[in-house]
Design a protein around this motif. Structure first.
Motif, PDB file in Angstrom:
ATOM      1  N   THR A 137     -16.461   6.064  -1.421  1.00 37.05           N
ATOM      2  CA  THR A 137     -15.792   4.907  -1.974  1.00 37.05           C
ATOM      3  C   THR A 137     -14.409   4.789  -1.277  1.00 37.05           C
ATOM      4  N   ILE A 138     -13.852   5.999  -0.656  1.00 39.60           N
ATOM      5  CA  ILE A 138     -12.519   5.920  -0.202  1.00 39.60           C
ATOM      6  C   ILE A 138     -12.478   5.166   1.088  1.00 39.60           C
ATOM      7  N   SER A 139     -11.627   4.211   1.061  1.00 42.46           N
ATOM      8  CA  SER A 139     -11.461   3.298   2.318  1.00 42.46           C
ATOM      9  C   SER A 139     -10.407   3.530   3.263  1.00 42.46           C
ATOM     10  N   ALA A 140      -9.482   4.471   2.721  1.00 43.10           N
ATOM     11  CA  ALA A 140      -8.249   4.567   3.515  1.00 43.10           C
ATOM     12  C   ALA A 140      -8.500   5.963   4.437  1.00 43.10           C
ATOM     13  N   PRO A 141      -7.792   5.975   5.389  1.00 44.04           N
ATOM     14  CA  PRO A 141      -8.173   7.257   6.263  1.00 44.04           C
ATOM     15  C   PRO A 141      -7.897   8.199   5.604  1.00 44.04           C
ATOM     16  N   VAL A 142      -8.418   9.485   5.787  1.00 49.48           N
ATOM     17  CA  VAL A 142      -8.059  10.712   5.260  1.00 49.48           C
ATOM     18  C   VAL A 142      -7.952  11.944   6.304  1.00 49.48           C
ATOM     19  N   HIS A 143      -6.762  12.563   5.766  1.00 48.42           N
ATOM     20  CA  HIS A 143      -6.403  13.685   6.619  1.00 48.42           C
ATOM     21  C   HIS A 143      -6.448  15.126   5.615  1.00 48.42           C
ATOM     22  N   ARG A 190      -5.403  -0.172  -2.035  1.00 57.56           N
ATOM     23  CA  ARG A 190      -3.873   0.117  -2.360  1.00 57.56           C
ATOM     24  C   ARG A 190      -3.315   1.293  -1.612  1.00 57.56           C
ATOM     25  N   VAL A 191      -4.288   2.098  -0.944  1.00 54.70           N
ATOM     26  CA  VAL A 191      -3.921   3.423  -0.393  1.00 54.70           C
ATOM     27  C   VAL A 191      -4.017   3.135   1.047  1.00 54.70           C
ATOM     28  N   ARG A 192      -2.996   3.263   1.928  1.00 54.69           N
ATOM     29  CA  ARG A 192      -2.898   3.108   3.100  1.00 54.69           C
ATOM     30  C   ARG A 192      -3.333   4.316   4.104  1.00 54.69           C
ATOM     31  N   VAL A 193      -3.133   5.655   3.474  1.00 57.29           N
ATOM     32  CA  VAL A 193      -3.455   6.886   4.094  1.00 57.29           C
ATOM     33  C   VAL A 193      -3.360   7.946   3.035  1.00 57.29           C
ATOM     34  N   LEU A 194      -4.074   9.025   3.039  1.00 55.35           N
ATOM     35  CA  LEU A 194      -4.315  10.089   2.044  1.00 55.35           C
ATOM     36  C   LEU A 194      -4.317  11.345   2.849  1.00 55.35           C
ATOM     37  N   VAL A 195      -3.569  12.323   2.477  1.00 52.13           N
ATOM     38  CA  VAL A 195      -3.325  13.618   3.107  1.00 52.13           C
ATOM     39  C   VAL A 195      -3.800  14.581   1.762  1.00 52.13           C
ATOM     40  N   PRO A 251       0.840  -1.193  -0.057  1.00 51.20           N
ATOM     41  CA  PRO A 251       0.044   0.060  -0.201  1.00 51.20           C
ATOM     42  C   PRO A 251       0.863   1.168   0.097  1.00 51.20           C
ATOM     43  N   VAL A 252       0.398   2.232  -0.659  1.00 50.89           N
ATOM     44  CA  VAL A 252       1.192   3.658  -0.831  1.00 50.89           C
ATOM     45  C   VAL A 252       0.361   4.695   0.110  1.00 50.89           C
ATOM     46  N   ALA A 253       0.891   5.615   0.618  1.00 47.08           N
ATOM     47  CA  ALA A 253       0.538   7.038   1.142  1.00 47.08           C
ATOM     48  C   ALA A 253       0.499   8.054  -0.047  1.00 47.08           C
ATOM     49  N   LEU A 254      -0.906   8.711  -0.133  1.00 43.64           N
ATOM     50  CA  LEU A 254      -0.923   9.761  -0.851  1.00 43.64           C
ATOM     51  C   LEU A 254      -1.089  11.236  -0.527  1.00 43.64           C
ATOM     52  N   VAL A 255      -0.253  11.877  -1.091  1.00 41.22           N
ATOM     53  CA  VAL A 255      -0.356  13.388  -0.530  1.00 41.22           C
ATOM     54  C   VAL A 255      -0.233  14.324  -1.681  1.00 41.22           C
ATOM     55  N   GLY A 256      -1.346  15.336  -1.576  1.00 39.43           N
ATOM     56  CA  GLY A 256      -1.869  16.161  -2.573  1.00 39.43           C
ATOM     57  C   GLY A 256      -1.964  17.449  -2.086  1.00 39.43           C
ATOM     58  N   HIS A 257      -1.676  18.516  -2.854  1.00 37.59           N
ATOM     59  CA  HIS A 257      -1.765  19.767  -2.641  1.00 37.59           C
ATOM     60  C   HIS A 257      -2.629  20.622  -3.658  1.00 37.59           C
ATOM     61  N   SER A 258      -3.828  21.304  -3.331  1.00 37.70           N
ATOM     62  CA  SER A 258      -4.670  22.128  -4.163  1.00 37.70           C
ATOM     63  C   SER A 258      -4.997  21.010  -5.224  1.00 37.70           C
ATOM     64  N   LEU A 259      -4.668  21.403  -6.677  1.00 39.08           N
ATOM     65  CA  LEU A 259      -5.067  20.456  -7.635  1.00 39.08           C
ATOM     66  C   LEU A 259      -4.613  19.229  -7.347  1.00 39.08           C
ATOM     67  N   GLY A 260      -3.410  18.887  -6.849  1.00 36.33           N
ATOM     68  CA  GLY A 260      -2.979  17.781  -6.433  1.00 36.33           C
ATOM     69  C   GLY A 260      -3.907  17.052  -5.362  1.00 36.33           C
ATOM     70  N   GLY A 261      -4.251  17.629  -4.463  1.00 35.27           N
ATOM     71  CA  GLY A 261      -5.196  17.241  -3.567  1.00 35.27           C
ATOM     72  C   GLY A 261      -6.245  16.703  -3.916  1.00 35.27           C
ATOM     73  N   ALA A 262      -7.182  17.213  -5.395  1.00 39.07           N
ATOM     74  CA  ALA A 262      -8.248  16.677  -5.714  1.00 39.07           C
ATOM     75  C   ALA A 262      -7.973  15.531  -6.568  1.00 39.07           C
ATOM     76  N   VAL A 263      -6.816  15.546  -6.863  1.00 40.29           N
ATOM     77  CA  VAL A 263      -6.282  14.387  -7.843  1.00 40.29           C
ATOM     78  C   VAL A 263      -5.949  13.000  -6.924  1.00 40.29           C
ATOM     79  N   ALA A 264      -5.249  13.405  -5.664  1.00 40.11           N
ATOM     80  CA  ALA A 264      -5.081  12.288  -4.833  1.00 40.11           C
ATOM     81  C   ALA A 264      -6.300  11.820  -4.150  1.00 40.11           C
ATOM     82  N   LEU A 265      -7.559  12.635  -4.203  1.00 39.06           N
ATOM     83  CA  LEU A 265      -8.869  11.830  -3.514  1.00 39.06           C
ATOM     84  C   LEU A 265      -9.277  11.002  -4.721  1.00 39.06           C
ATOM     85  N   GLU A 266      -9.097  11.415  -6.129  1.00 40.19           N
ATOM     86  CA  GLU A 266      -9.688  10.566  -6.912  1.00 40.19           C
ATOM     87  C   GLU A 266      -8.914   9.027  -7.123  1.00 40.19           C
ATOM     88  N   ALA A 267      -7.520   9.552  -7.019  1.00 36.20           N
ATOM     89  CA  ALA A 267      -6.756   8.352  -7.167  1.00 36.20           C
ATOM     90  C   ALA A 267      -7.010   7.118  -5.814  1.00 36.20           C
TER      91      ALA A 267
END
Length: 267
Positions: A207-213, A110-115, A87-103
């Motif tokens: 649908t996001i199953s990972a913890p979201v921060h 496959r995602v263990r945590v999302l920031v 599993p991966v951690a995803l980190v996104g800022h602004s545009l990247g935050g919206a993309v990270a949520l979709e990912a």
């Protein structure tokens, strides 16, 4: 920078360190280098992969055959996630935050945590909040688009950067930095549509199953402040963190505040 194929597109990314994978997704008019200091912080314990989204660095520009959607950008993130084991951690800022949520919605377990720092889900704002905050960012979009389509990239850059930063930010930039930023403005034309109509509805993030921060700055702009509030109200199990200053661009202007918070969440 290494390159891989993501479907029909060339994708540029950086790959530093070893260990569990952390994928970093940049903001508009930026690029993977915005994460240099965070990468240095994390790379002693993690494999840090930062992507260049469509039109940034050597990643293929969006072809304009149809409107860009968050799912298209998330496909780039999924491609680099395929390089990692576990599993991966995803980190996104602004545009990247919206993309990270979709990912995160696409990649599921496959995602263990999302920031996500202030994801620009302007369509959600348009649908679920009083119009003032949405009207503010829609006016920015109109002004930027007129200037960009007229080829006045200096004025477009000033319009865009001074809004998300502070008045006078563009004029205070060294000339070389202004020139480099102007070279990264053209993808923004596609990203407005993605942020307004090309993302999921508010309810679809279930649908996001990972913890979201979620992270916000205390002194941020009204549109992104409202978006974080909407997400937090809809998903009370998502954690919200706040940094004291730096505004919407705090990951760039105040990494001393943002990076330790991100590192702590990932840890």
């Amino acid at each position: 920078m290494p390159m891989i194929k993501a479907g029909n597109f060339d994708l540029e990314y950086s790959d530093t360190g070893s260990g569990p994978a952390v994928i970093l997704v940049h903001s508009s008019a930026s690029g993977l280098r915005q994460w240099r200091r965070l990468t240095e912080t994390l790379a002693t314990r993690y494999r840090v992969i930062a992507v260049n989204l469509f039109g940034y660095g050597k990643t293929t520009p969006w072809p304009s055959t149809r409107a860009l959607r968050a799912a298209d950008q998330a496909g780039l993130v999924a491609a680099v996630a395929g390089l990692a084991s576990g599993p991966v951690a995803l980190v996104g800022h602004s545009l990247g935050g919206a993309v990270a949520l979709e990912a995160a919605a696409q990649l599921s377990d496959r995602v263990r945590v999302l920031v996500a720092f202030e994801p620009i889900l302007f369509g959600t704002l348009k649908e679920h909040r009083p119009g003032a905050a949405y009207d503010e960012v829609a006016d920015l979009s109109r002004r930027f688009t007129v200037l960009a389509r007229a080829g006045d990239w200096n004025a477009a850059g000033e319009c865009f950067i001074d809004y998300w930063g502070a008045s006078g930010t563009w004029a205070a930039m060294p000339e070389e930095r202004r020139h480099n930023t102007m070279a990264m403005l053209s993808p923004v034309l596609h990203e407005w549509d993605m942020a307004t109509t090309g993302s999921r509805t508010l309810a679809d993030w279930r649908t996001i199953s990972a913890p979201v921060h979620l992270i916000r700055a205390a002194d941020t702009r009204a549109p992104t402040r409202e978006i974080v509030q909407l997400l937090a109200k809809t998903y009370p199990n998502w954690r919200v963190h706040e940094v004291s200053s730096g505004g919407h661009m705090a990951p760039v202007t105040r990494p001393d505040l943002v990076n330790p918070l991100i590192a702590g969440v990932i840890e």
